[in-house]
Scaffold this active site. Sequence first.
Site, PDB file in Angstrom:
ATOM      1  N   GLU A  57      40.501  17.618  56.751  1.00  0.00           N
ATOM      2  CA  GLU A  57      41.732  16.464  56.106  1.00  0.00           C
ATOM      3  C   GLU A  57      41.611  16.972  55.177  1.00  0.00           C
ATOM      4  O   GLU A  57      41.180  16.644  54.336  1.00  0.00           O
ATOM      5  CB  GLU A  57      41.793  14.561  56.485  1.00  0.00           C
ATOM      6  CG  GLU A  57      42.831  14.328  56.539  1.00  0.00           C
ATOM      7  CD  GLU A  57      43.307  13.214  57.263  1.00  0.00           C
ATOM      8  OE1 GLU A  57      43.193  13.367  57.598  1.00  0.00           O
ATOM      9  OE2 GLU A  57      45.106  12.705  56.861  1.00  0.00           O
ATOM     10  N   ARG A  58      43.285  18.040  54.997  1.00  0.00           N
ATOM     11  CA  ARG A  58      43.444  17.997  54.086  1.00  0.00           C
ATOM     12  C   ARG A  58      42.782  19.355  52.832  1.00  0.00           C
ATOM     13  O   ARG A  58      42.609  19.327  52.275  1.00  0.00           O
ATOM     14  CB  ARG A  58      44.035  17.232  52.502  1.00  0.00           C
ATOM     15  CG  ARG A  58      45.073  15.957  53.608  1.00  0.00           C
ATOM     16  CD  ARG A  58      46.169  16.332  53.837  1.00  0.00           C
ATOM     17  NE  ARG A  58      46.688  15.554  54.829  1.00  0.00           N
ATOM     18  CZ  ARG A  58      48.412  16.140  55.006  1.00  0.00           C
ATOM     19  NH1 ARG A  58      48.489  17.053  55.347  1.00  0.00           N
ATOM     20  NH2 ARG A  58      48.978  14.567  55.605  1.00  0.00           N
ATOM     21  N   ASN A  69      40.009   8.192  56.679  1.00  0.00           N
ATOM     22  CA  ASN A  69      39.964   7.562  58.347  1.00  0.00           C
ATOM     23  C   ASN A  69      39.155   8.222  59.145  1.00  0.00           C
ATOM     24  O   ASN A  69      38.897   9.249  59.893  1.00  0.00           O
ATOM     25  CB  ASN A  69      41.506   9.558  58.758  1.00  0.00           C
ATOM     26  CG  ASN A  69      43.017   8.740  57.837  1.00  0.00           C
ATOM     27  OD1 ASN A  69      43.040   7.367  58.077  1.00  0.00           O
ATOM     28  ND2 ASN A  69      43.735   9.858  57.237  1.00  0.00           N
ATOM     29  N   GLU A 123      48.721   3.118  56.700  1.00  0.00           N
ATOM     30  CA  GLU A 123      48.725   4.337  57.897  1.00  0.00           C
ATOM     31  C   GLU A 123      47.763   4.123  58.643  1.00  0.00           C
ATOM     32  O   GLU A 123      47.253   5.519  59.737  1.00  0.00           O
ATOM     33  CB  GLU A 123      48.087   5.831  57.148  1.00  0.00           C
ATOM     34  CG  GLU A 123      49.129   5.746  55.338  1.00  0.00           C
ATOM     35  CD  GLU A 123      48.806   7.306  54.544  1.00  0.00           C
ATOM     36  OE1 GLU A 123      47.821   8.109  55.374  1.00  0.00           O
ATOM     37  OE2 GLU A 123      49.999   7.845  54.274  1.00  0.00           O
ATOM     38  N   LYS A 128      44.477   5.278  43.660  1.00  0.00           N
ATOM     39  CA  LYS A 128      44.847   6.073  43.703  1.00  0.00           C
ATOM     40  C   LYS A 128      46.249   7.305  41.487  1.00  0.00           C
ATOM     41  O   LYS A 128      46.370   5.795  40.997  1.00  0.00           O
ATOM     42  CB  LYS A 128      45.986   7.146  44.654  1.00  0.00           C
ATOM     43  CG  LYS A 128      45.467   8.001  45.572  1.00  0.00           C
ATOM     44  CD  LYS A 128      46.027   8.053  46.896  1.00  0.00           C
ATOM     45  CE  LYS A 128      45.855   7.566  47.988  1.00  0.00           C
ATOM     46  NZ  LYS A 128      46.135   9.179  49.799  1.00  0.00           N
ATOM     47  N   ASP A 164      51.564   8.765  45.986  1.00  0.00           N
ATOM     48  CA  ASP A 164      50.599   9.714  46.651  1.00  0.00           C
ATOM     49  C   ASP A 164      50.259  11.212  45.946  1.00  0.00           C
ATOM     50  O   ASP A 164      50.757  11.943  46.714  1.00  0.00           O
ATOM     51  CB  ASP A 164      51.227   9.780  48.427  1.00  0.00           C
ATOM     52  CG  ASP A 164      50.188  10.744  49.139  1.00  0.00           C
ATOM     53  OD1 ASP A 164      49.035  10.354  48.053  1.00  0.00           O
ATOM     54  OD2 ASP A 164      50.226  10.758  50.501  1.00  0.00           O
ATOM     55  N   GLU A 194      46.535  18.804  48.019  1.00  0.00           N
ATOM     56  CA  GLU A 194      47.959  18.612  49.578  1.00  0.00           C
ATOM     57  C   GLU A 194      48.480  18.907  49.295  1.00  0.00           C
ATOM     58  O   GLU A 194      49.879  19.200  49.020  1.00  0.00           O
ATOM     59  CB  GLU A 194      47.136  17.689  49.804  1.00  0.00           C
ATOM     60  CG  GLU A 194      48.020  17.247  50.625  1.00  0.00           C
ATOM     61  CD  GLU A 194      48.288  15.152  50.907  1.00  0.00           C
ATOM     62  OE1 GLU A 194      47.049  14.524  50.722  1.00  0.00           O
ATOM     63  OE2 GLU A 194      48.979  15.149  52.288  1.00  0.00           O
ATOM     64  N   TRP A 199      58.622   7.824  55.196  1.00  0.00           N
ATOM     65  CA  TRP A 199      57.813   9.749  55.447  1.00  0.00           C
ATOM     66  C   TRP A 199      58.789  10.426  55.841  1.00  0.00           C
ATOM     67  O   TRP A 199      58.689  11.503  55.441  1.00  0.00           O
ATOM     68  CB  TRP A 199      57.300   9.197  56.652  1.00  0.00           C
ATOM     69  CG  TRP A 199      55.831   8.750  56.180  1.00  0.00           C
ATOM     70  CD1 TRP A 199      55.475   8.639  55.266  1.00  0.00           C
ATOM     71  CD2 TRP A 199      54.796   8.723  57.137  1.00  0.00           C
ATOM     72  NE1 TRP A 199      53.757   7.658  55.718  1.00  0.00           N
ATOM     73  CE2 TRP A 199      54.218   7.894  57.311  1.00  0.00           C
ATOM     74  CE3 TRP A 199      54.854   8.079  58.839  1.00  0.00           C
ATOM     75  CZ2 TRP A 199      52.014   6.908  57.272  1.00  0.00           C
ATOM     76  CZ3 TRP A 199      53.300   8.474  59.425  1.00  0.00           C
ATOM     77  CH2 TRP A 199      52.583   7.721  59.070  1.00  0.00           C
TER      78      TRP A 199
HETATM   79  O1  GCW Z   1      48.225  12.059  51.097  1.00  0.00           O
HETATM   80  C1  GCW Z   1      47.608  11.679  52.298  1.00  0.00           C
HETATM   81  C2  GCW Z   1      47.017  12.463  53.239  1.00  0.00           C
HETATM   82  C3  GCW Z   1      46.617  11.832  54.345  1.00  0.00           C
HETATM   83  C4  GCW Z   1      45.551  10.908  54.009  1.00  0.00           C
HETATM   84  C5  GCW Z   1      46.184   9.776  52.638  1.00  0.00           C
HETATM   85  C6  GCW Z   1      45.210   8.743  52.943  1.00  0.00           C
HETATM   86  C7  GCW Z   1      42.545  10.495  54.778  1.00  0.00           C
HETATM   87  O2  GCW Z   1      48.635  12.504  52.924  1.00  0.00           O
HETATM   88  O3  GCW Z   1      46.338  13.041  54.427  1.00  0.00           O
HETATM   89  O4  GCW Z   1      44.803  10.588  54.834  1.00  0.00           O
HETATM   90  O5  GCW Z   1      47.045   9.817  52.219  1.00  0.00           O
HETATM   91  O6  GCW Z   1      44.543   8.933  51.229  1.00  0.00           O
HETATM   92  O7  GCW Z   1      44.664   7.835  53.202  1.00  0.00           O
END
Ligand code: GCW
Length: 679
Positions: free
Chosen positions: A138-139, A185, A266, A334, A339, A367, A523
């Site tokens: 993912e990413r 995930n 999510e 984070k 994000d 990303e 989103w």
């Molecule tokens: O930045 C978003 C991403 C998702 C990611 C999520 C997260 C792993 O688009 O792809 O999922 O954050 O950090 O959980």
Amino acid sequence: MNRLVIIILILIVGVTNLKAEDGYQLWLRNRTHTNVKVSTNLSSNTINLAINELKNGWSGDENTIVKLSLSKNAKLKDDGFSINENTIIAKTEIGLLYGVYEMLRLQYLAKPLRNVVSNPSYQLRILNHWDNLDGSIERGYAGNSIFWMGKDGLEFTPDAIARWTDYARANASIGINGTVLNNVNASAKVLSRAHLEKVRKIAETIAPYGLKTYLSVNFSSPVLIGGLKTADPLNPEVRLWWKNKVAEIYKLIPNFGGFLVKANSEGQPGPQDFGRTHVDGANMMAEALSPFNGIVMWRAFVYNPTPEDRTKQAYKEFLPLDGKFKDNVIVQVKNGPLDFQPREPFSPLFGAMRQTPIMPELQITQEYLGWSKQLVYLSPMWEECLQSDTFRDGKGSTVAACTDGTLQKAKFTAIAGVANIGADQNWTGHTFAQANWYAFGRLAWNNSLNSEVIADEWIKQTFLDKKKSTNADVVKLIKDIMMDSREAAVNYMMPLGLHHLFAEGHHYGPAPWFTNPKIRPDWTSVYYHKADSIGLGYNRSTTGSNAVEQYNEPLRSTLNNINTCPEEYLLWFHHVPWNYQLKSGNDLWTELCIRYDNGLQQVRGFQKNWDRLQQTIDNDRFTEVQSKLRTQCRDAQIWKDACLLYFQKFSKRDIPFTIERPVHDLDAIVELTKSADYH
Ligand code: GCW
């Protein structure tokens, strides 16, 4: 020699040369072999690695005797070390290995080996791999997973062990000491016996380099693979299931590190599905892990489709839980409240949770910063976050100080970076993305290092021969590119505090126009920029969503006032009239146009600088970066054109005649960014 032999020899030499610069060796390339002797009374796998590194990388005086010894020296913390001339002292064997890497680095950089004392800022310096068991990432922008291959991720490719070893070595060389092998995930399957057996192999391979292994776990695992009817964290059977599972893991992997959990975020399952809290969920796992000294890293990346400003939600959900977590839980936050955007203010949680240890989560994979197609050196962004003052305990309460144990006692401290590593030969896709991996490690070790110093180290090790490591012109050309690159990306993507104008899903190109009644508003892009005929930006002041209230004074008032809010965060915190005058004397619309154009011009400048390096950089890496800079230029142009032409519909003003005109039509870009193969 007959001709065939000569041709074969040329081929072999050619291939070896090529291999030497295919990026695989990262910043550890170009090791030399001057004779060295090592004196130590220790013996272990880790010490053997240390000795080998010295023997393969020593470039000091011939036949020097390097001494490695353990000591309880009071100046040393954790895996810290000291270096004095030819003696390395540490409290642990891993500390000695780190000392060796530092010694070789200093030699390479022609720096003195005297009176070096180096202690880590964070005890746990961890990579998070968002690797899925099917091998996709993912990413991820550098190929498939290096851990999970074949059916269910269970296969071993012939070079797997070698790759994991090289991976561990690269990490150890910059002080990274932990790795989460799978996506947050998380598939519950990772806790199946077959997968744990594979995890054991990986863990055993990387352990001599000081790397602990962690796993992301799915909160519903007791149901999904355990056959239970519920995953309610207060249910005794569920608790027992986790206890047994943890015991099984430690039996296989005695130095296992613990769990990383994305819960109720999510769409991932979590304790709230059963009316419980994050504390209930985290503490249940913590209890299971505690007898083995395992930890829980519980993510605070949570937000729901409520009318509440998304950037306020994590704080609101987690602050009431402060002090309630067990002492082997750490909350992973984070860097920003949204994000991983090109620029965000720091997350207010850093300046708020006083009784719960918090670990910053940084995103190394790009990303939102151009994937591995764009050259963006991220260290300045992380430095900006770590050095931001939260004013939590008065002036000087930086994010660094709030998280590294300076301001609060914690059982342990930690920092995480979402890895940008894949199976590509050069590990990270873009050669310059290696610098982001490197910088993360260096900052995790020393959170007060300056990005320019890190860039300097990386450039010399990555591009120069030892003999030429003082080639100031080359270093300067590359460093100038790197040091400007993050600001350039902010300029051509989202200047002045704009955020999340990305095309849906892939997050590569622009789509400020993006809105869709069928998906949750947070989103979409329009949720964030709120462009209208009056102006642009999200009002998070006291007259708006009041997100500013989550920051401590005097910062809160500074941010709240449109006239004192730092301009780099202006549109993050304010809805600003198009004709509002900025510090440059330009009004908002004019300044916005100039910034977008500047960003594009900066990338053109990078191209010019890079092209000057053709004689100095090996052909493969030179042409790779040259070609990617061309792409970056085209895409910066698309960003500029898209955003200016779209926002112009609201400002109804001319693009200042002094700047270059857009070269795309808006409709064409809208179509382009929609198509699946745009990126
Ligand atoms: O930045 C978003 C991403 C998702 C990611 C999520 C997260 C792993 O688009 O792809 O999922 O954050 O950090 O959980």
